[in-house]
Design an enzyme around this catalytic site. Structure first.
Site, PDB file in Angstrom:
ATOM      1  N   ASP A   1      -8.164  -9.964   1.198  1.00 32.94           N
ATOM      2  CA  ASP A   1      -8.779  -9.096   2.659  1.00 32.94           C
ATOM      3  C   ASP A   1     -10.127  -9.689   2.852  1.00 32.94           C
ATOM      4  O   ASP A   1     -10.513  -9.180   3.935  1.00 32.94           O
ATOM      5  CB  ASP A   1      -8.960  -7.692   1.928  1.00 32.94           C
ATOM      6  CG  ASP A   1      -7.697  -6.952   2.287  1.00 32.94           C
ATOM      7  OD1 ASP A   1      -6.701  -7.361   2.794  1.00 32.94           O
ATOM      8  OD2 ASP A   1      -7.363  -5.695   2.028  1.00 32.94           O
TER       9      ASP A   1
ATOM     10  N   THR B   1       0.900  -1.130   0.031  1.00 32.21           N
ATOM     11  CA  THR B   1      -0.080  -0.143  -0.216  1.00 32.21           C
ATOM     12  C   THR B   1       0.652   1.280   0.059  1.00 32.21           C
ATOM     13  O   THR B   1       1.994   1.204   0.450  1.00 32.21           O
ATOM     14  CB  THR B   1      -0.898   0.098   1.410  1.00 32.21           C
ATOM     15  OG1 THR B   1      -1.479  -1.284   1.368  1.00 32.21           O
ATOM     16  CG2 THR B   1      -2.024   0.917   1.254  1.00 32.21           C
TER      17      THR B   1
ATOM     18  N   SER C   1      -8.752  -1.559   5.774  1.00 25.95           N
ATOM     19  CA  SER C   1      -8.243  -0.711   6.829  1.00 25.95           C
ATOM     20  C   SER C   1      -7.670   0.595   6.557  1.00 25.95           C
ATOM     21  O   SER C   1      -7.263   1.327   7.451  1.00 25.95           O
ATOM     22  CB  SER C   1      -7.368  -1.415   7.856  1.00 25.95           C
ATOM     23  OG  SER C   1      -7.721  -2.770   8.225  1.00 25.95           O
TER      24      SER C   1
END
Length: 634
Positions: free
Chosen positions: A482, A442, A508
């Site tokens: 996920d 990410t 998240s």
């Protein structure tokens, strides 16, 4: 719209001091920052570890002593200096934050492919200064229309063996990418420069080549065995003998240049239909090396829609904090933790020995914040998923974030002893939507432009190098991991985050905007733009940064540089051992936390925080010393 071609003068940024970049066609203001030094590695290489949700990328060191960067009219921070400078050039030429995002993302896909790219997804918080509106853009990947609850567990109903060689490396982990549709929508709403021009910096970089950075080189080495399973990834990232390409190696990506040129000319449709879409479907269905194919179709790609959702905005002391709603749990969990913490005088527990690296946290401060996070994660884990499939209690975040409820949650915290594992609040059973029709590598980008607009975007291919599948010069995500691999709990109750067709997996990611709060209770001026990569630990990274700035008076660089600490809903409490102010298991704070019942981990953390804060004269910003990012502006 403006149609003049953007020219980018890229300075030599890796491991060298940054100097102002000149461009004779632009105004006198330049994109400049302080010195950038090589990461001071605290471990030999590192490893992503077994749990990709909590260790999506390897830790690659810490740059000690970084200082905040002050700018006047605009500022941008990304995880790589080449990307930051390219985006800064757009702002300098009069572009908006929405314009800069496109440049930042497409360049990051080249220089930091292990973290994000056009084959992934993103969440974006955007503030429009003229309308004073906050918009939440959802570019999360979706499961294919044929996916079932067992999609990640079994090859099919007949062959009840797991996907091969594992769920992540198979085609089953790949979700329909969303970031380009989302960026296109944000550009339509807020961009001023021509769409096609904004792809030129990345096209030039792909054609001319760039040197592999230290972080990228370590990531390639860490993932070499899995990259070797995919022919295109192997050719691009590895040498003919299978050895990883090393730091400083020049990479050219003509395939990516062609892909980006097509999207520049044809818009996002050129990605979601036509030759590129065909290639994505073929790569997902690839069975080489015994891999189990995924089931993405051309219809799945053509039907993808980015969504605009209602931002989650809550009061924290004299500020309003705005974050992403579901399918990201980040905004809700951050707001929950901060709401619980509002019941404590955190200023009493500020770090000691304050320095450029954020000082030394107190055990009492770490304890209270970690306990608040345990409670927030407990509610997040049980209730939050794709809201189009699983509504929140009461149909909105309000019940989970009600101040009275959070005050009750705060009362559960023992100031002297860790609860270990928290119980979720009782709002009755989770309700499941009846319709199932389609509707952790990410990175993070923070931008403010000269017009007062701001963007906080967290962008991802999930784990480092995503699914390892590469097509037309870019990597495909492994975002579907996920989802909960099991569709139901042991007692048979369906899980909120189970796989369903057309569903978006819970995230998240927590891109965040903070506003001053006027005395009459109305929202005031934009104050802070922040966010981080880091898998499920993102929530902890953002909370410690907000507390550092809002309660402890840190500047943005100190707040992001501070020790990464916090907890999910388990006895484990993170206390980042990569930090120079942490002395391993024998650290006094660690010993105090041990005595309070915390199971402390001093494993290296791999946050990639950035924070921009408004000042009387402009902006000041900080970039995470654990990655290669910088802040640039005028």
């Amino acid at each position: 719209m403006r149609s003049r071609r953007i020219t980018v003068a890229l300075c030599a940024l890796v491991l060298l001091p940054v100097t102002a970049c000149s461009n004779e066609e632009t105004e006198s203001a330049s994109c400049a920052a302080g010195d950038i030094t090589a990461a001071q590695s605290t471990s030999a290489g590192g490893s992503s570890g077994g749990d990709i949700s909590t260790n999506p990328e390897i830790a690659t060191g810490y740059r000690s002593g970084m200082t905040p960067v002050d700018t006047r009219d605009y500022a941008v921070s990304t995880a790589n200096p080449i990307s930051t400078e390219a985006a800064c050039e757009v702002l300098r030429d009069g572009g908006t934050a929405a314009d800069a995002l496109i440049v930042a993302q497409t360049v990051l896909g080249l220089v930091e492919p292990q973290s994000s790219g056009i084959g992934g997804g993103a969440f974006l918080m955007y503030y429009d200064a003229k309308s004073r509106e906050v918009q939440a853009y959802d570019g999360r990947e979706v499961a294919p229309a044929s996916a079932t609850g067992d999609y990640l567990r079994y090859i099919d109903d007949v062959d009840r063996t797991p996907p091969q060689p594992d769920a992540r490396s198979s085609g089953r982990s790949i979700g329909v990418p969303g970031v380009l549709r989302m960026l296109e929508q944000a550009h339509t709403d807020h961009g001023t420069q021509d769409w096609s021009d904004l792809f030129q910096p990345a096209v030039q970089l792909a054609d001319n080549g760039f040197a592999i950075s230290p972080r990228m080189a370590q990531s390639i080495a860490d993932s070499a065995a899995k990259l070797a399973l995919d022919p295109e990834s192997k050719d691009y990232f590895l040498l003919p003998d299978g050895a990883p390409k090393s730091e400083g190696t020049l990479l050219n990506n003509p395939a990516m240049s062609k892909t980006l040129s097509s999207i520049a000319d044809g818009g996002a449709d050129a990605f979601y239909t036509g030759d590129i879409a065909d290639a994505i479907v073929d790569a997902t269905a690839d069975t080489s090396a015994g891999r189990t194919p995924g089931q993405i179709t051309l219809e799945d790609l053509a039907g993808y829609e980015a969504k605009t959702r209602t931002a989650v905005c809550t009061q924290y002391r004299d500020h309003d904090i705005c974050g992403m709603p579901g399918p990201s749990s980040g905004g809700i969990a951050v707001a929950s933790a901060m709401g619980i913490l509002s019941n404590f005088d955190l200023a009493e527990y500020a770090p000691t020995d304050m320095d450029a690296n954020g000082g030394k946290p107190t055990a009492e401060g770490v304890h209270l914040i970690s306990e608040a996070e345990r409670l927030a994660y407990a509610d997040r884990d049980f209730y939050v998923a794709d809201p189009d499939f699983v509504p929140l209690p009461g149909g909105s975040p309000d019940a989970l974030l009600d101040p009275e409820y959070l005050s009750e949650r705060a009362g559960i915290i023992d100031p002297q002893r860790s609860m270990g594992t928290a119980q979720h609040g009782d709002f009755g059973p989770v309700e499941f939507a009846s319709s199932t029709d389609p509707e952790h590598g990410t990175s993070h980008i923070s931008v403010v432009d000269r017009y007062g607009n701001a963007a906080s975007m967290t962008t991802t291919v999930e784990s480092a190098f995503g699914s390892f599948h590469m097509v037309d010069g870019f990597l495909l995500n492994n975002q579907l991991t996920d989802f909960s691999a099991e569709p139901a709990s042991p007692d048979g109750t369906p899980l909120a985050n189970r796989v369903e067709p057309g569903k978006r997996p819970r995230s998240s990611m927590a891109p965040t905007l903070v506003f001053d709060r006027n005395t009459d209770g109305s929202r005031g001026d934009l104050a802070i733009v922040t966010g981080s990569p880091g898998g499920s630990v993102i929530i902890q990274f953002v909370v410690k940064t907000l507390v550092g700035m809002l309660d402890w008076g840190m500047n943005p660089q100190q707040a992001v540089s501070m020790v990464d600490f916090g907890a999910a809903n388990s006895p484990a409490t993170n206390y980042g051992g990569e930090h120079p102010n942490v002395r391993g298991p024998e650290d006094p704070v660690v010993k105090q936390l041990d005595a309070m019942g915390h199971d402390v981990s001093v494993a290296d953390q791999s946050s990639g925080l950035s924070a921009l804060q408004r000042t009387d004269t402009g902006w000041t910003g900080g970039a995470d010393p654990r990655r290669e990012g910088v802040v640039l502006g005028n």
